[in-house]
Design an enzyme around this catalytic site. Structure first.
Site, short mmCIF file in Angstrom:
data_model
loop_
_atom_site.label_atom_id
_atom_site.label_comp_id
_atom_site.label_asym_id
_atom_site.label_seq_id
_atom_site.Cartn_x
_atom_site.Cartn_y
_atom_site.Cartn_z
N GLY A 7 0.84 -1.18 0.00
CA GLY A 7 0.00 0.00 0.00
C GLY A 7 0.88 1.23 0.00
O GLY A 7 2.00 1.21 0.49
N GLY A 8 0.36 2.31 -0.56
CA GLY A 8 1.15 3.54 -0.61
C GLY A 8 2.49 3.29 -1.28
O GLY A 8 2.55 2.78 -2.38
N ASP A 9 3.54 3.62 -0.57
CA ASP A 9 4.88 3.42 -1.12
C ASP A 9 5.63 2.30 -0.40
O ASP A 9 6.85 2.30 -0.33
CB ASP A 9 5.67 4.73 -1.07
CG ASP A 9 5.86 5.26 0.34
OD1 ASP A 9 5.26 4.70 1.28
OD2 ASP A 9 6.60 6.25 0.52
N GLU A 10 4.88 1.36 0.15
CA GLU A 10 5.50 0.23 0.85
C GLU A 10 5.32 -1.05 0.05
O GLU A 10 4.22 -1.35 -0.42
CB GLU A 10 4.92 0.07 2.25
CG GLU A 10 5.32 1.21 3.17
CD GLU A 10 4.95 0.95 4.62
OE1 GLU A 10 4.30 -0.08 4.92
OE2 GLU A 10 5.31 1.78 5.46
N PHE A 11 6.41 -1.78 -0.08
CA PHE A 11 6.45 -3.02 -0.83
C PHE A 11 7.08 -4.11 0.02
O PHE A 11 7.85 -3.81 0.93
CB PHE A 11 7.27 -2.84 -2.12
CG PHE A 11 6.71 -1.79 -3.04
CD1 PHE A 11 5.85 -2.15 -4.06
CD2 PHE A 11 7.02 -0.45 -2.87
CE1 PHE A 11 5.31 -1.19 -4.90
CE2 PHE A 11 6.49 0.52 -3.70
CZ PHE A 11 5.64 0.15 -4.72
#
Length: 109
Positions: A7-11
Site C-alpha cells: 500500500g502507498g509506497d511500501e512493498f
C-alpha cells in the site's frame, strides 16, 4: 521470489532459498541502484532514494509478525536519515520477542 505492493509506497519482497548474507546484499543493492538513478523533468534533475527495512529468517514465521518486524526496521532506517538499509538478521531477531501479543500493533499502524 514474490514482490507485492502493501500500500502507498511500501512493498514487500519474499526471497526464499537465499542465505542471510545474500539477503542483506540484495537489500543494499536495491538501495544503491535507486540512489544512483536520477530523472530529468524539464530542466530539473530529480534524485530519489529508498529506505529498506529487511528481515531474514531461516524458517518462515507468521506473516503478520514478519511484516511487523520488517516495518519496525523500515522506521528505524528512516530515523537514521533515509537512504538506509536496516537489516535484521536471525541473530538480531533472536533478541526480539516474536510474540503474538505484538501482532495487533501491525493492524493499527
Amino acid at each position: 521470489d514474490t514482490f507485492v505492493r502493501l500500500g502507498g509506497d511500501e512493498f514487500a519482497i519474499v526471497l526464499p532459498d537465499i542465505n542471510e548474507a545474500e539477503a542483506e546484499a540484495i537489500a543494499e543493492r536495491c538501495r544503491a541502484v535507486v540512489a544512483e538513478t536520477s530523472f530529468e523533468v524539464g530542466e530539473e534533475t530529480i534524485r530519489t532514494s529508498i529506505s529498506v527495512g529487511a528481515l531474514w529468517l531461516r524458517e518462515p514465521a507468521r506473516i503478520d509478525l514478519m511484516l511487523l518486524h520488517a516495518d519496525e526496521a523500515l522506521y528505524s532506517a528512516k530515523a537514521k536519515g533515509r537512504n538506509v538499509v536496516e537489516f535484521i538478521g536471525e541473530f538480531a531477531l533472536s533478541k526480539l520477542a516474536l510474540t503474538a501479543d505484538r501482532a495487533p500493533a501491525l493492524a493499527q499502524a
